[in-house]
Write a protein that holds these residues in place. Sequence first.
Motif, mmCIF file in Angstrom:
data_model
loop_
_atom_site.group_PDB
_atom_site.id
_atom_site.type_symbol
_atom_site.label_atom_id
_atom_site.label_comp_id
_atom_site.label_asym_id
_atom_site.label_seq_id
_atom_site.Cartn_x
_atom_site.Cartn_y
_atom_site.Cartn_z
ATOM 1 N N ALA A 9 0.426 -1.439 0.146
ATOM 2 C CA ALA A 9 -0.317 -0.014 -0.799
ATOM 3 C C ALA A 9 0.883 1.243 -0.376
ATOM 4 C CB ALA A 9 -1.262 0.032 0.920
ATOM 5 N N PHE A 10 1.923 0.915 0.251
ATOM 6 C CA PHE A 10 2.486 2.319 0.911
ATOM 7 C C PHE A 10 3.634 2.456 -0.366
ATOM 8 C CE2 PHE A 10 2.329 2.937 5.555
ATOM 9 C CZ PHE A 10 2.649 3.956 5.839
ATOM 10 N N LYS A 11 3.625 1.766 -0.658
ATOM 11 C CA LYS A 11 4.434 1.642 -2.192
ATOM 12 C C LYS A 11 3.542 1.955 -2.995
ATOM 13 C CE LYS A 11 6.397 -1.677 -5.619
ATOM 14 N NZ LYS A 11 7.118 -2.492 -6.298
ATOM 15 N N GLN A 12 2.060 1.624 -3.435
ATOM 16 C CA GLN A 12 1.890 1.709 -4.008
ATOM 17 C C GLN A 12 1.638 3.525 -4.484
ATOM 18 O OE1 GLN A 12 0.269 0.289 -7.505
ATOM 19 N NE2 GLN A 12 2.037 -1.193 -6.059
ATOM 20 N N TYR A 13 1.566 4.054 -3.444
ATOM 21 C CA TYR A 13 1.126 5.558 -2.506
ATOM 22 C C TYR A 13 2.353 5.835 -3.289
ATOM 23 C CZ TYR A 13 1.622 9.607 -0.185
ATOM 24 O OH TYR A 13 1.345 11.480 0.366
ATOM 25 N N ALA A 14 3.169 5.244 -2.939
ATOM 26 C CA ALA A 14 4.670 6.391 -3.237
ATOM 27 C C ALA A 14 5.140 6.404 -5.079
ATOM 28 C CB ALA A 14 5.698 5.615 -2.424
ATOM 29 N N ILE A 15 4.753 5.317 -6.112
ATOM 30 C CA ILE A 15 4.869 5.681 -7.046
ATOM 31 C C ILE A 15 3.472 6.268 -8.304
ATOM 32 C CG2 ILE A 15 6.127 3.860 -6.543
ATOM 33 C CD1 ILE A 15 4.223 1.445 -8.006
ATOM 34 N N ALA A 16 2.455 6.449 -7.282
ATOM 35 C CA ALA A 16 0.922 7.125 -8.496
ATOM 36 C C ALA A 16 0.954 8.234 -9.034
ATOM 37 C CB ALA A 16 0.324 7.112 -6.927
ATOM 38 N N GLY A 17 2.216 8.467 -8.506
ATOM 39 C CA GLY A 17 2.925 9.888 -9.524
ATOM 40 C C GLY A 17 2.094 11.445 -9.033
ATOM 41 N N ARG A 18 1.520 11.306 -8.205
ATOM 42 C CA ARG A 18 0.848 12.647 -7.196
ATOM 43 C C ARG A 18 1.885 13.380 -7.024
ATOM 44 N NH1 ARG A 18 -3.116 8.023 -6.385
ATOM 45 N NH2 ARG A 18 -2.885 8.782 -4.201
ATOM 46 N N GLY A 19 3.278 13.236 -6.159
ATOM 47 C CA GLY A 19 4.057 14.144 -5.748
ATOM 48 C C GLY A 19 3.748 14.031 -4.149
ATOM 49 N N GLY A 20 3.170 12.682 -4.006
ATOM 50 C CA GLY A 20 3.436 12.355 -2.341
ATOM 51 C C GLY A 20 4.317 11.700 -2.004
ATOM 52 N N VAL A 21 3.922 12.173 -0.228
ATOM 53 C CA VAL A 21 4.926 12.092 1.044
ATOM 54 C C VAL A 21 4.716 11.382 1.962
ATOM 55 C CG1 VAL A 21 4.636 14.333 1.767
ATOM 56 C CG2 VAL A 21 7.264 13.874 2.334
ATOM 57 N N VAL A 22 5.723 11.070 2.395
ATOM 58 C CA VAL A 22 5.655 10.362 3.855
ATOM 59 C C VAL A 22 6.825 10.873 4.785
ATOM 60 C CG1 VAL A 22 5.572 7.851 5.205
ATOM 61 C CG2 VAL A 22 4.966 8.118 2.129
ATOM 62 N N GLN A 23 6.135 11.567 5.745
ATOM 63 C CA GLN A 23 6.826 11.719 6.908
ATOM 64 C C GLN A 23 6.746 11.179 8.146
ATOM 65 O OE1 GLN A 23 6.416 16.182 7.143
ATOM 66 N NE2 GLN A 23 7.316 16.895 6.283
ATOM 67 N N VAL A 24 7.872 10.392 8.666
ATOM 68 C CA VAL A 24 7.575 10.181 10.037
ATOM 69 C C VAL A 24 8.408 9.844 10.940
ATOM 70 C CG1 VAL A 24 7.659 7.256 10.474
ATOM 71 C CG2 VAL A 24 7.681 7.888 8.061
ATOM 72 N N ILE A 25 8.034 10.395 11.752
ATOM 73 C CA ILE A 25 8.600 10.704 12.654
ATOM 74 C C ILE A 25 8.552 9.388 14.367
ATOM 75 C CG2 ILE A 25 8.577 12.225 15.317
ATOM 76 C CD1 ILE A 25 7.026 14.084 14.279
ATOM 77 N N VAL A 26 10.206 8.943 14.352
ATOM 78 C CA VAL A 26 10.046 7.493 14.987
ATOM 79 C C VAL A 26 11.091 8.000 16.607
ATOM 80 C CG1 VAL A 26 11.586 6.163 15.159
ATOM 81 C CG2 VAL A 26 11.525 6.429 13.072
ATOM 82 N N LEU A 27 10.067 7.897 17.348
ATOM 83 C CA LEU A 27 11.128 8.230 19.041
ATOM 84 C C LEU A 27 11.906 7.306 19.168
ATOM 85 C CD1 LEU A 27 7.662 8.028 20.621
ATOM 86 C CD2 LEU A 27 8.891 10.247 19.812
ATOM 87 N N ASP A 28 12.453 5.722 18.563
ATOM 88 C CA ASP A 28 14.002 5.311 18.556
ATOM 89 C C ASP A 28 15.052 4.792 18.048
ATOM 90 O OD1 ASP A 28 15.798 4.113 20.656
ATOM 91 O OD2 ASP A 28 14.775 2.493 20.672
ATOM 92 N N PRO A 29 15.059 5.424 16.337
ATOM 93 C CA PRO A 29 14.955 4.805 16.122
ATOM 94 C C PRO A 29 16.612 3.788 15.907
ATOM 95 C CG PRO A 29 16.547 7.524 16.504
ATOM 96 C CD PRO A 29 14.900 6.999 17.251
ATOM 97 N N ALA A 30 17.712 3.453 17.387
ATOM 98 C CA ALA A 30 18.236 3.095 17.678
ATOM 99 C C ALA A 30 17.644 1.258 17.132
ATOM 100 C CB ALA A 30 19.240 3.282 18.903
ATOM 101 N N ALA A 31 16.393 1.513 18.276
ATOM 102 C CA ALA A 31 15.997 -0.020 18.050
ATOM 103 C C ALA A 31 15.410 -0.547 16.328
ATOM 104 C CB ALA A 31 14.051 0.242 18.995
#
Length: 319
Positions: free
Chosen positions: A207-229
């Motif tokens: 689902a994320f892949k199809q959103y990303a390649i849809a050609g609409r200039g979409g962006v996914v912003q992700v806040i990760v509290l514990d990137p080390a994990a």
Amino acid sequence: MIPTDFRIDPADYQADFQDLRSVRETVFVLEQNVPLEEEWDELDPRCHHVIARDTNNQPIGTGRLTPEHKIGRMAVLKAWRNKGVGDALMVALMNQARSLGWTEVSLNAQVSAEAFYARHGFQPYGERFMEAGIEHQAMRRTLEPLATPERGPAAPRGPSVPSVEFDSLHEATDATLAVVRGARRELRLFTRDLDPVLYGQPAVLEAFKQYAIAGRGGVVQVIVLDPAAVQGQAHPLLGLAQRMTSVFQFRTPVDDVDLQIASAFLANDRDGYLFRALGSRWEGEWSPANPARTRQLLEHFGRIWERSRPCSEFRALGI
């Protein structure tokens, strides 16, 4: 033979200090004999920095924007000069300045580099002067506003849908798929460790892949509290982000209050959201179209995003 591929990233002064230092001290202190105490100043922690990296993630160039709307500390390692790195750094800095709403930027050019800056539209003003034992020329240029991409009319939205509760991974997955598939150009994800049991599922990744390649200039912003994990997980969502770096953006909080948030949520730009009060549990609520609740979550996300730093922990992956 040195590869010619490189990329330009925003740099966090604290997280990327050693990389900034390796370039700037090599160029300015060792090559140009600038005194070390003059290379680093009180403005550095307050500046917007950019860094150029090669395909092995090694730093090869730097630049910064100061609070006084000046470009400075432009440096490229000798082996990478005349390969377009300096031009790419300059473009990135000017675009950053435009995004901040600046209408003019200035700089103090080393006279030997005056032609380089002139090529980017900078005009000299005032008399030449000496700085750190090197002859300089003040230059400036006006900035045109960033072009706003043309967008078609917004898709009509349906009526508000009351939120419903869920209490299982299966229901959380169905809700996640609906929110991702319902997004048009924006997805915001707040999570402690990317919830591998949820976001690592093939259907969710697709689902994320199809959103990303849809050609609409979409962006996914992700806040990760514990990137080390996340680093030790070989998380499949990071693999997708590696292939689509123009779509996925990661940040991690630095404020202790933000780091203590226990909830997890996902929201899109079509009023859909999923919220779990405890990110460690599957109970929560969701709606494909609840404008009031979604707006509240997006505003909360935006405030945390602005005071978070780029997630440098993932840069070894090229993200």
